[in-house]
Design a protein around this motif. Structure first.
Motif, PDB file in Angstrom:
ATOM      1  N   LEU A  94      84.590 121.589 -22.712  1.00 22.38           N
ATOM      2  CA  LEU A  94      85.972 122.231 -22.475  1.00 22.38           C
ATOM      3  C   LEU A  94      85.984 122.836 -21.097  1.00 22.38           C
ATOM      4  CD1 LEU A  94      86.703 124.215 -25.891  1.00 22.38           C
ATOM      5  CD2 LEU A  94      88.037 122.262 -25.002  1.00 22.38           C
ATOM      6  N   GLU A  95      84.882 123.515 -20.660  1.00 19.14           N
ATOM      7  CA  GLU A  95      84.916 124.195 -19.219  1.00 19.14           C
ATOM      8  C   GLU A  95      85.099 123.034 -18.176  1.00 19.14           C
ATOM      9  OE1 GLU A  95      81.163 125.874 -18.834  1.00 19.14           O
ATOM     10  OE2 GLU A  95      81.563 127.478 -20.146  1.00 19.14           O
ATOM     11  N   TYR A  96      84.917 121.880 -18.457  1.00 15.33           N
ATOM     12  CA  TYR A  96      84.913 120.764 -17.483  1.00 15.33           C
ATOM     13  C   TYR A  96      86.437 120.260 -17.509  1.00 15.33           C
ATOM     14  CZ  TYR A  96      84.060 116.498 -14.703  1.00 15.33           C
ATOM     15  OH  TYR A  96      84.224 115.599 -13.643  1.00 15.33           O
ATOM     16  N   TYR A  97      86.701 119.960 -18.594  1.00 15.81           N
ATOM     17  CA  TYR A  97      87.941 119.053 -18.746  1.00 15.81           C
ATOM     18  C   TYR A  97      89.271 119.995 -19.006  1.00 15.81           C
ATOM     19  CZ  TYR A  97      85.535 114.946 -19.458  1.00 15.81           C
ATOM     20  OH  TYR A  97      84.757 113.805 -19.390  1.00 15.81           O
ATOM     21  N   MET A  98      88.974 121.291 -19.334  1.00 10.87           N
ATOM     22  CA  MET A  98      90.164 122.250 -19.354  1.00 10.87           C
ATOM     23  C   MET A  98      90.095 123.393 -18.709  1.00 10.87           C
ATOM     24  SD  MET A  98      91.795 120.423 -21.559  1.00 10.87           S
ATOM     25  CE  MET A  98      92.992 121.401 -21.836  1.00 10.87           C
ATOM     26  N   GLY A  99      89.019 123.662 -17.964  1.00 10.44           N
ATOM     27  CA  GLY A  99      88.786 124.892 -16.836  1.00 10.44           C
ATOM     28  C   GLY A  99      89.437 124.685 -15.778  1.00 10.44           C
ATOM     29  N   LYS A 100      89.000 125.721 -14.764  1.00 15.58           N
ATOM     30  CA  LYS A 100      89.866 125.803 -13.471  1.00 15.58           C
ATOM     31  C   LYS A 100      89.196 124.821 -12.332  1.00 15.58           C
ATOM     32  CE  LYS A 100      90.930 130.615 -14.693  1.00 15.58           C
ATOM     33  NZ  LYS A 100      92.515 130.153 -14.846  1.00 15.58           N
ATOM     34  N   ASN A 101      88.107 124.142 -12.699  1.00 14.91           N
ATOM     35  CA  ASN A 101      87.335 123.176 -11.655  1.00 14.91           C
ATOM     36  C   ASN A 101      88.272 121.915 -11.259  1.00 14.91           C
ATOM     37  OD1 ASN A 101      87.076 122.326 -14.476  1.00 14.91           O
ATOM     38  ND2 ASN A 101      85.392 121.260 -13.762  1.00 14.91           N
ATOM     39  N   THR A 102      89.373 122.256 -10.708  1.00 12.37           N
ATOM     40  CA  THR A 102      90.360 121.065 -10.515  1.00 12.37           C
ATOM     41  C   THR A 102      89.836 120.085  -9.670  1.00 12.37           C
ATOM     42  OG1 THR A 102      91.991 122.685 -11.103  1.00 12.37           O
ATOM     43  CG2 THR A 102      92.775 120.589  -9.954  1.00 12.37           C
ATOM     44  N   MET A 103      89.521 120.512  -8.639  1.00 10.90           N
ATOM     45  CA  MET A 103      88.911 119.530  -7.451  1.00 10.90           C
ATOM     46  C   MET A 103      87.743 118.578  -8.223  1.00 10.90           C
ATOM     47  SD  MET A 103      90.795 119.807  -5.000  1.00 10.90           S
ATOM     48  CE  MET A 103      89.663 118.367  -3.889  1.00 10.90           C
ATOM     49  N   GLU A 104      87.088 119.320  -8.991  1.00 10.98           N
ATOM     50  CA  GLU A 104      85.869 118.435  -9.657  1.00 10.98           C
ATOM     51  C   GLU A 104      86.510 117.355 -10.278  1.00 10.98           C
ATOM     52  OE1 GLU A 104      81.683 119.167 -12.054  1.00 10.98           O
ATOM     53  OE2 GLU A 104      83.010 120.774 -11.705  1.00 10.98           O
ATOM     54  N   ARG A 105      87.212 117.542 -11.184  1.00  8.38           N
ATOM     55  CA  ARG A 105      88.107 116.692 -12.186  1.00  8.38           C
ATOM     56  C   ARG A 105      88.680 115.465 -11.097  1.00  8.38           C
ATOM     57  NH1 ARG A 105      89.422 121.028 -15.331  1.00  8.38           N
ATOM     58  NH2 ARG A 105      91.648 121.235 -14.885  1.00  8.38           N
ATOM     59  N   GLN A 106      89.418 116.090 -10.172  1.00  5.69           N
ATOM     60  CA  GLN A 106      89.982 115.090  -9.436  1.00  5.69           C
ATOM     61  C   GLN A 106      89.156 114.107  -8.847  1.00  5.69           C
ATOM     62  OE1 GLN A 106      93.176 117.032  -6.875  1.00  5.69           O
ATOM     63  NE2 GLN A 106      92.695 115.542  -5.136  1.00  5.69           N
ATOM     64  N   ASN A 107      88.347 114.540  -8.199  1.00  2.00           N
ATOM     65  CA  ASN A 107      87.250 113.762  -7.787  1.00  2.00           C
ATOM     66  C   ASN A 107      86.651 112.812  -8.473  1.00  2.00           C
ATOM     67  OD1 ASN A 107      87.362 114.793  -5.030  1.00  2.00           O
ATOM     68  ND2 ASN A 107      86.046 116.317  -5.322  1.00  2.00           N
ATOM     69  N   PHE A 108      86.314 113.108  -9.934  1.00  2.00           N
ATOM     70  CA  PHE A 108      85.777 112.376 -11.012  1.00  2.00           C
ATOM     71  C   PHE A 108      86.957 111.296 -11.318  1.00  2.00           C
ATOM     72  CE2 PHE A 108      85.756 111.058 -15.362  1.00  2.00           C
ATOM     73  CZ  PHE A 108      84.429 110.598 -15.803  1.00  2.00           C
ATOM     74  N   ILE A 109      88.113 111.525 -11.365  1.00  2.00           N
ATOM     75  CA  ILE A 109      89.079 110.652 -11.544  1.00  2.00           C
ATOM     76  C   ILE A 109      89.280 109.708 -10.462  1.00  2.00           C
ATOM     77  CG2 ILE A 109      91.800 110.286 -11.791  1.00  2.00           C
ATOM     78  CD1 ILE A 109      91.736 113.059 -13.134  1.00  2.00           C
ATOM     79  N   ILE A 110      89.173 110.051  -9.342  1.00  2.00           N
ATOM     80  CA  ILE A 110      89.468 109.182  -8.189  1.00  2.00           C
ATOM     81  C   ILE A 110      88.184 108.288  -7.949  1.00  2.00           C
ATOM     82  CG2 ILE A 110      89.217 109.004  -5.517  1.00  2.00           C
ATOM     83  CD1 ILE A 110      90.676 111.742  -5.549  1.00  2.00           C
ATOM     84  N   ASP A 111      86.905 108.710  -8.498  1.00  4.15           N
ATOM     85  CA  ASP A 111      85.769 107.785  -8.490  1.00  4.15           C
ATOM     86  C   ASP A 111      85.451 106.945  -9.252  1.00  4.15           C
ATOM     87  OD1 ASP A 111      84.959 109.153  -6.175  1.00  4.15           O
ATOM     88  OD2 ASP A 111      83.578 110.753  -7.187  1.00  4.15           O
ATOM     89  N   ASN A 112      86.353 106.952 -10.628  1.00  2.00           N
ATOM     90  CA  ASN A 112      86.141 106.236 -11.793  1.00  2.00           C
ATOM     91  C   ASN A 112      87.670 105.693 -12.213  1.00  2.00           C
ATOM     92  OD1 ASN A 112      83.411 106.962 -13.133  1.00  2.00           O
ATOM     93  ND2 ASN A 112      83.993 108.756 -12.109  1.00  2.00           N
ATOM     94  N   LEU A 113      88.548 105.608 -11.312  1.00  2.00           N
ATOM     95  CA  LEU A 113      89.739 105.005 -11.565  1.00  2.00           C
ATOM     96  C   LEU A 113      89.577 103.527 -11.598  1.00  2.00           C
ATOM     97  CD1 LEU A 113      92.826 105.729 -11.981  1.00  2.00           C
ATOM     98  CD2 LEU A 113      93.172 105.284  -9.632  1.00  2.00           C
ATOM     99  N   VAL A 114      90.242 102.972 -12.716  1.00  2.00           N
ATOM    100  CA  VAL A 114      90.181 101.523 -12.976  1.00  2.00           C
ATOM    101  C   VAL A 114      91.585 101.153 -13.031  1.00  2.00           C
ATOM    102  CG1 VAL A 114      89.694  99.548 -14.359  1.00  2.00           C
ATOM    103  CG2 VAL A 114      88.133 101.319 -14.278  1.00  2.00           C
ATOM    104  N   ILE A 115      92.016 100.304 -11.965  1.00  2.00           N
ATOM    105  CA  ILE A 115      93.358 100.035 -12.101  1.00  2.00           C
ATOM    106  C   ILE A 115      93.806  98.504 -12.752  1.00  2.00           C
ATOM    107  CG2 ILE A 115      95.400  99.145 -10.526  1.00  2.00           C
ATOM    108  CD1 ILE A 115      94.155 100.943  -8.471  1.00  2.00           C
ATOM    109  N   GLU A 116      94.369  98.352 -13.834  1.00  2.00           N
ATOM    110  CA  GLU A 116      94.640  97.063 -14.626  1.00  2.00           C
ATOM    111  C   GLU A 116      95.644  96.580 -14.237  1.00  2.00           C
ATOM    112  OE1 GLU A 116      94.662  98.245 -18.887  1.00  2.00           O
ATOM    113  OE2 GLU A 116      92.501  99.071 -18.601  1.00  2.00           O
ATOM    114  N   GLU A 117      95.896  95.223 -14.346  1.00  2.00           N
ATOM    115  CA  GLU A 117      97.099  94.540 -14.300  1.00  2.00           C
ATOM    116  C   GLU A 117      98.237  94.748 -15.089  1.00  2.00           C
ATOM    117  OE1 GLU A 117      94.844  90.223 -13.264  1.00  2.00           O
ATOM    118  OE2 GLU A 117      96.434  90.278 -14.743  1.00  2.00           O
TER     119      GLU A 117
END
Length: 645
Positions: A615-638
């Motif tokens: 909960l702390e990771y996904y719902m807490g105030k660590n916005t930049m940490e989550r944003q970087n995780f999304i950018i690093d793991n983003l998969v673009i599908e057709e």
């Protein structure tokens, strides 16, 4: 007036007698509750397994055999071997096929047994396509085989095997449609048996399950947050308790009677709640019961002579006495707690009582700080009970003790008026209610319970569920989050689950919260174009009673893989529609998705989930940490193909 042209004849031919086995097969719900397919712990196949194992546990309790072997082949067929005394061979047929026959009516033989009414293993026999029992006693083995409760073979021979009983059964697939035993559900059941029977070893598909510290192990293995102080573990002649406190909201109880997991509590759990709070209050000389119990995680196991349960599935104790004409359960539990817990508190005062009092004081401060808000919210909730504008209620509720359909009661939590409108129009008004959210709810992570009363939407949801004082009054057995399968829908789903985890974790831990799976695609084609006739026949066989055949065969797909399979089966050139939201699905179509075969994914919690960190990771105030995780793991599908309908 009697219209002979339309009246139905009623003669001697209408009166028929069913054999014991026929009656069980005709009315299985009377004996095992729901049927199901094995996806949920309360499904009938687990009741069958429990009924067999209960007999082996009763042997262990009578000091006859300390090992039970359970094997499940390909998640379909079950064998259970114990090393007790073995069923008396002269009455073996009656013991497994004649109702109201058993060795547990005489309390001298089985003083504190779960199965007292002579039904259990007979129901297993009747509801199995194949059933075999072997009794090993004093160098002889008698074996019986049945099919759907009808005896097929009976043989007796000499043996060198240890005394005991072997039972094999294969649930009848005609009754338990497409069933499968799930390993995690079975293992949880077996672990509960070992927690309650220290010294017992269960071998499950070759894996050894054993507990050395009973209920203390149960709490240790099941808590998803850290305890504030070491678990208090106390045992008496017919009672065992364990408890601690955590920083989570609410109360969490695990209760058992004669080894049976009473998931809905009963008189023993009520007695524990009352007396644990009273004893702690007397020790400190102050504080309110609710403040004392907030955050408690506890377990109680009681042995009762001739227990009375509220149904054949034995999930709630109704007995008020420890034995016929004996002292009351409330007094027995109360006296044990008053003596032993009070002694423990005094002896270990320096170890943890300061920690416990700090927890109680924090709860008291929070309660007093929001006293005014709570009063207003309760008045608002009281008015909303007459007309909760967010709620479209149903007629049958989970708290309706005597209603046979109470287990079916469900609340769909939806987003927006269009989705709730579709579900409302297609639901079963007897058992399915709808609660409509307005946009995205508040992120409640890190907030105090004050927000439950300040936020009108949360307060109305709490009122609809009626869980302010605990789960005893819960109005719906299944709380189903029904959101769109897009990013916004996933976010709303996460916010609702966060709300429950934050303030009502027991709702999830007791298995009441689900996510509704709805189709992403509709694939259809004209009957005349479909070459695979088996698909057409199967489709027609699933049409509701009275539903007319149409020119089109329609398949609903919940994944890209299902869509591809549907295209292969319905080709060539089928029409494909992508559902972008629940509101796009018509009420007529929605009937298929919330009916008896609706797809639900249960929200579960395990010790390894580390809830607070998640909960702390996904719902807490660590916005930049989550944003970087999304950018690093983003998969673009057709991009998926556009609608071609």
């Amino acid at each position: 007036m009697n219209d002979s042209a339309t009246s139905v004849s009623y003669t001697d031919e209408n009166i028929r007698h069913l054999s014991d086995m026929e009656h069980v097969r005709t009315r299985p719900g009377m004996y095992i509750g729901r049927l199901g397919d094995g996806n949920l712990p309360e499904d009938g196949i687990y009741v069958l397994l429990k009924e067999v194992i209960d007999n082996s546990i009763d042997e262990f309790k009578m000091n006859a055999g300390n090992r039970i072997e359970v094997d499940i082949d390909e998640n379909l067929c079950v064998s259970v071997r114990d090393y007790g005394r073995g069923i008396p061979q002269g009455k073996l047929v009656e013991a497994v096929s004649v109702l109201n026959t058993g060795g547990k009516y005489d309390s001298k033989a089985f003083k504190k047994s779960v199965g007292l009414n002579g039904v259990g293993v007979k129901a297993v026999n009747a509801l199995s396509s194949h059933f075999e029992v072997r009794s090993y006693r004093e160098g002889k083995m008698r074996s019986l085989t049945f099919e759907k409760g009808i005896l097929q073979n009976d043989r007796t021979e000499a043996t060198n095997d240890e005394d005991g009983t072997y039972i094999f059964f294969e649930p009848d697939n005609a009754l338990f449609k497409n069933y499968r035993f799930h390993d995690d559900i079975v293992e949880t059941m077996l672990r509960n048996y070992t927690y309650l029977n220290t010294g017992l070893t269960i071998m499950y598909n070759g894996r050894r399950i054993v507990s050395r510290q009973g209920l203390k192990d149960l709490l240790t293995d099941n808590m998803t947050v850290d305890p504030l102080y070491p678990i208090v573990h106390l045992k008496g002649d017919d009672i065992e308790i364990a408890f601690t406190h955590t920083n989570q909201y609410g109360e969490e109880y695990h209760s058992f009677v004669n080894g049976q997991h009473t998931t809905q509590g009963g008189t023993h759990q009520t007695a524990f709640k009352e007396h644990i709070a009273k004893t702690i209050k007397d020790f400190y000389g102050k504080y309110e019961y609710g403040d004392i119990r907030n955050g408690i995680v506890a377990a109680i196991a009681l042995n009762v002579e001739e227990p009375v349960f509220e149904s054949q599935t034995k999930i709630k104790l109704g007995s008020t006495q420890m034995s016929p004409n004996g002292e009351s359960i409330n007094k027995y539990v109360g006296d044990f707690i008053k003596t032993n817990v009070d002694n423990y508190l005094h002896i270990h005062k320096e170890d943890f009582t300061d920690i416990l009092e700090t927890k109680i004081k924090e709860t008291e401060r929070e309660r007093k700080a929001m006293a005014g808000i709570t009063k207003l919210a309760r008045e608002r909730a009281k008015k909303s009970n007459l007309h909760n504008r967010k709620l479209r209620d149903c007629r049958i509720h989970f708290c309706d003790v005597k209603n046979e359909r109470k287990e079916e009661s469900s609340l769909f939590i939806t987003e927006g008026d269009s989705a709730s409108g579709s579900i409302t129009k297609s639901r079963d008004v007897n058992t399915q209610a709808v609660f409509s959210l307005r946009g995205k709810p508040l992120n409640s992570f890190g907030l105090t319970k004050k927000v439950v009363y300040e936020n009108e939407e949360f307060n109305l949801l709490q009122a609809a569920l009626d869980i302010e004082e605990g789960l005893e009054t819960l109005r719906y057995n299944k709380v189903i989050v029904a959101t769109d399968a897009d990013v916004d829908g996933m976010h709303i789903r996460l916010l609702i689950i966060t709300f429950f985890l934050q303030f009502f974790p027991e709702l999830i831990k007791k298995g009441h919260v689900y996510v509704l799976q709805t189709p992403l695609f509709r694939v259809r084609n004209r009957r005349t174009k479909i070459k695979n006739k088996a698909i057409v026949q199967e489709y027609d066989s699933h049409l509701a009673k009275g539903e007319k055949k149409t020119d089109f065969i329609t398949l609903y797909c919940y994944s890209e893989e299902e869509r591809q399979n549907a295209i292969l089966n319905l080709g060539p050139d089928p029409e494909i529609t992508r559902f972008k939201g629940l509101g796009e699905i018509s009420p007529e179509e929605f009937t298929h998705f919330i009916g008896p075969e609706m797809r639900l994914e249960q929200v579960t919690l395990h010790k390894t989930d580390q809830v607070q960190k998640l909960l702390e990771y996904y719902m807490g105030k660590n916005t930049m940490e989550r944003q970087n995780f999304i950018i690093d793991n983003l998969v673009i599908e057709e991009d998926l193909p556009e609608d071609n309908e």
